[in-house]
Design an enzyme around this catalytic site. Structure first.
Site, mmCIF file in Angstrom:
data_model
loop_
_atom_site.group_PDB
_atom_site.id
_atom_site.type_symbol
_atom_site.label_atom_id
_atom_site.label_comp_id
_atom_site.label_asym_id
_atom_site.label_seq_id
_atom_site.Cartn_x
_atom_site.Cartn_y
_atom_site.Cartn_z
ATOM 1 N N LYS A 34 0.837 -1.205 0.000
ATOM 2 C CA LYS A 34 0.000 0.000 0.000
ATOM 3 C C LYS A 34 0.874 1.258 0.000
ATOM 4 O O LYS A 34 2.087 1.189 0.306
ATOM 5 C CB LYS A 34 -0.905 -0.005 1.235
ATOM 6 C CG LYS A 34 -0.133 0.049 2.563
ATOM 7 C CD LYS A 34 -1.044 -0.200 3.755
ATOM 8 C CE LYS A 34 -0.236 -0.154 5.053
ATOM 9 N NZ LYS A 34 -1.063 -0.573 6.225
ATOM 10 N N ARG A 132 -10.373 -0.183 15.356
ATOM 11 C CA ARG A 132 -10.252 0.564 14.096
ATOM 12 C C ARG A 132 -11.171 -0.133 13.098
ATOM 13 O O ARG A 132 -12.387 -0.048 13.255
ATOM 14 C CB ARG A 132 -8.773 0.604 13.671
ATOM 15 C CG ARG A 132 -8.455 1.674 12.655
ATOM 16 C CD ARG A 132 -6.973 1.716 12.302
ATOM 17 N NE ARG A 132 -6.558 0.559 11.497
ATOM 18 C CZ ARG A 132 -5.327 0.379 11.010
ATOM 19 N NH1 ARG A 132 -4.380 1.273 11.242
ATOM 20 N NH2 ARG A 132 -5.037 -0.684 10.287
ATOM 21 N N HIS A 164 -6.326 -7.318 13.146
ATOM 22 C CA HIS A 164 -5.087 -6.523 13.175
ATOM 23 C C HIS A 164 -4.798 -6.159 14.633
ATOM 24 O O HIS A 164 -5.720 -5.915 15.409
ATOM 25 C CB HIS A 164 -5.309 -5.273 12.319
ATOM 26 C CG HIS A 164 -4.068 -4.537 11.914
ATOM 27 N ND1 HIS A 164 -2.925 -5.159 11.466
ATOM 28 C CD2 HIS A 164 -3.819 -3.195 11.836
ATOM 29 C CE1 HIS A 164 -2.015 -4.228 11.158
ATOM 30 N NE2 HIS A 164 -2.527 -3.036 11.373
ATOM 31 N N ARG A 220 1.230 -10.718 7.250
ATOM 32 C CA ARG A 220 1.048 -9.523 6.414
ATOM 33 C C ARG A 220 2.085 -8.448 6.738
ATOM 34 O O ARG A 220 1.739 -7.344 7.152
ATOM 35 C CB ARG A 220 -0.342 -8.895 6.660
ATOM 36 C CG ARG A 220 -1.546 -9.764 6.437
ATOM 37 C CD ARG A 220 -2.834 -8.912 6.488
ATOM 38 N NE ARG A 220 -2.935 -8.093 7.691
ATOM 39 C CZ ARG A 220 -3.524 -8.461 8.824
ATOM 40 N NH1 ARG A 220 -4.122 -9.641 8.928
ATOM 41 N NH2 ARG A 220 -3.554 -7.647 9.857
ATOM 42 N N TYR A 266 14.511 30.938 6.453
ATOM 43 C CA TYR A 266 13.383 31.686 7.002
ATOM 44 C C TYR A 266 13.455 31.838 8.515
ATOM 45 O O TYR A 266 13.694 30.878 9.232
ATOM 46 C CB TYR A 266 12.062 30.984 6.657
ATOM 47 C CG TYR A 266 11.702 30.990 5.193
ATOM 48 C CD1 TYR A 266 11.744 32.160 4.433
ATOM 49 C CD2 TYR A 266 11.290 29.815 4.573
ATOM 50 C CE1 TYR A 266 11.397 32.158 3.084
ATOM 51 C CE2 TYR A 266 10.933 29.805 3.226
ATOM 52 C CZ TYR A 266 10.987 30.980 2.485
ATOM 53 O OH TYR A 266 10.647 30.964 1.166
ATOM 54 N N CYS A 313 12.773 24.403 4.122
ATOM 55 C CA CYS A 313 11.790 25.085 3.274
ATOM 56 C C CYS A 313 11.090 24.061 2.377
ATOM 57 O O CYS A 313 11.351 22.870 2.461
ATOM 58 C CB CYS A 313 12.488 26.140 2.420
ATOM 59 S SG CYS A 313 13.566 27.219 3.380
ATOM 60 N N ASP A 315 11.402 23.495 -0.802
ATOM 61 C CA ASP A 315 12.218 22.868 -1.846
ATOM 62 C C ASP A 315 13.669 22.676 -1.444
ATOM 63 O O ASP A 315 14.437 22.122 -2.224
ATOM 64 C CB ASP A 315 12.236 23.756 -3.101
ATOM 65 C CG ASP A 315 10.868 24.267 -3.445
ATOM 66 O OD1 ASP A 315 9.974 23.435 -3.647
ATOM 67 O OD2 ASP A 315 10.679 25.510 -3.490
HETATM 68 C C1 LIG Z 1 -0.361 -1.551 6.946
HETATM 69 C C2 LIG Z 1 -0.929 -2.831 7.415
HETATM 70 C C3 LIG Z 1 -0.138 -3.976 7.587
HETATM 71 C C4 LIG Z 1 1.373 -3.928 7.548
HETATM 72 O O1 LIG Z 1 1.826 -3.376 8.753
HETATM 73 P P1 LIG Z 1 3.385 -3.222 9.084
HETATM 74 O O2 LIG Z 1 3.426 -2.731 10.478
HETATM 75 O O3 LIG Z 1 3.920 -2.242 8.099
HETATM 76 O O4 LIG Z 1 3.983 -4.566 8.906
HETATM 77 C C5 LIG Z 1 -0.755 -5.176 7.868
HETATM 78 N N1 LIG Z 1 -2.110 -5.248 7.998
HETATM 79 C C6 LIG Z 1 -2.894 -4.158 7.879
HETATM 80 C C7 LIG Z 1 -4.350 -4.286 8.060
HETATM 81 C C8 LIG Z 1 -2.345 -2.921 7.600
HETATM 82 O O5 LIG Z 1 -3.125 -1.835 7.499
#
Ligand SMILES: *Cc1c(COP(=O)(O)O)cnc(C)c1O
Length: 375
Positions: A34, A132, A164, A220, A266, A313, A315
């Site tokens: 992602k 979440r 998760h 994951r 700045y 800044c 850039d």
């Molecule tokens: C982003 C994400 C992951 C990966 O998490 P890491 O901490 O980068 O390994 C796995 N599962 C879900 C649902 C996520 O949103």
């Protein structure tokens, strides 16, 4: 050609995936790509991860999944954050599995499957305590029953049940066992309703590395694929067998002599203590150099560290190189694996109270990604 680049070492990604696979035991590995592969480039990162034994890809957004398919990446893919106004039909027709976060999402999946003429492949998400995404335990039995019915009617095929973790980066935290137990209950409720999906999945990078009881059938990992430690409590990248894949570089755009007492950038947040040489570095917060690194962050030129002098800044920013022989065109390494004296993304993150994830994933679109180790 831009003088700046985020150099991405695809061999590092391959080696990190191999390390993670060896830590995952019998579980399959979904490389999470992602957010443009955490800033590294989604497609090259996905291909490198698949080369090294990842068998799944994970993305959040519908468009990310479609982009993978449009580029010819056909590996099993899960997109877990589709909203009600996303194009579920396009995602399902592209052969992408979808996360189901509630009854409304089940309906969308069934409709998309019907439009496609085959059951939509779904992964039901339980909220086991993160608070979440996913369905709360009290609502889980209803979603499971509705899904079992939809599966019997040929509307969906349940491929996965997943959740998760809230504190995976704090191995041994009591919520990990608690979420694991809630997940077990969710699986049992699903099994009683006749849902025994082939993939149960719970572990992100940190849990892949440190909480084997959470591995189930599929892990994951995201951040560790890119060679970054999920957090200081999990361990240092090197100790974990990970190599940071991204090195952010540019070239000095200007040097000049200035007197003592020169205010720099700045609001003059830095003033030269002595006559000195200033070097101008052409990357700024629009490129992902956090403005909070003002007077805090370090970069390397010729293997030597210099602190950012004054305000970052949009850039550009300035470093005070004293009397060192720094010239226009010299390479500046902003961060990298740390093997040549440069800071790491971990150091930058620590300096400003954030996490390495944010440093790499916010490198801007203006910075070209250059790939090493392409096959
Ligand atoms: C982003 C994400 C992951 C990966 O998490 P890491 O901490 O980068 O390994 C796995 N599962 C879900 C649902 C996520 O949103």
């Amino acid at each position: 050609m831009s003088v700046s680049a985020a150099r991405v070492d695809l061999d590092a990604i391959r080696s990190n995936v191999a390390t993670l696979k060896s830590r995952a035991g019998d579980a399959d590995l979904m490389a999470v790509v992602k957010a443009d592969g955490y800033g590294h480039g989604m497609l090259p990162a996905a291909r490198a991860a698949l080369d090294a034994g990842a068998s799944w890809l994970g993305v959040a957004m519908a468009d990310e999944a479609i982009e993978l398919r449009s580029a010819g990446v056909s590996a099993p893919t899960l997109a877990w954050l589709l909203g009600p106004n996303d194009d579920w039909n396009a995602v399902v027709a592209a052969g992408v599995d979808v996360g189901v976060n509630g009854p409304w999402a089940l309906e969308r999946a069934v409709a998309a499957g019907a439009a496609d003429g085959r059951p939509a492949r779904v992964h039901l998400k339980a909220d086991t305590g993160l608070g979440r995404g996913g369905v709360q335990p009290v609502d889980w039995p209803d979603l499971v029953d509705a899904t079992a019915k939809a599966q019997a009617d040929g509307g969906v095929e349940v491929i996965g049940i997943w959740s998760h973790l809230a504190y995976a980066d704090n191995p041994g935290h009591p919520t990990i066992d608690r979420q694991h137990a809630v997940f077990e209950q969710a699986l049992e409720i699903a099994a009683r309703a006749g849902l025994r999906p082939q993939l149960r999945h719970l572990a992100n990078s940190a849990a892949t590395l440190r909480s084997p009881a959470t591995h189930y059938d599929l892990v994951r990992p995201g951040v560790a694929v890119y060679g970054l430690s999920p957090g200081p409590e999990v361990g240092e990248a090197g100790e974990l067998g990970l190599t940071p894949a991204m090195t952010l570089t540019t070239q000095v755009a200007l040097t000049k002599q200035v007197p003592a007492g020169q205010g720099v950038s700045y609001a003059h947040r830095y003033t030269t203590p002595l006559p000195t040489t200033l070097a101008l570095v052409p990357l700024g917060y629009a490129d992902g150099v956090p403005r909070h690194l003002t007077n805090l962050g370090e970069v390397a030129v010729g293997g030597r560290r210099y602190r950012i002098a004054g305000t970052v800044c949009m850039d550009q920013f300035v470093v005070d190189v004293g009397s060192d022989p720094v010239s226009v065109g010299d390479e500046v390494v902003l961060f990298g694996p740390g093997s040549c004296g440069e800071p790491t993304a971990d150091e930058w993150a620590e300096a400003i109270g954030t996490i390495n994830y944010e440093i790499v994933s916010r490198i801007g679109a203006r910075v070209p990604r250059r790939y090493e180790g392409e096959r």
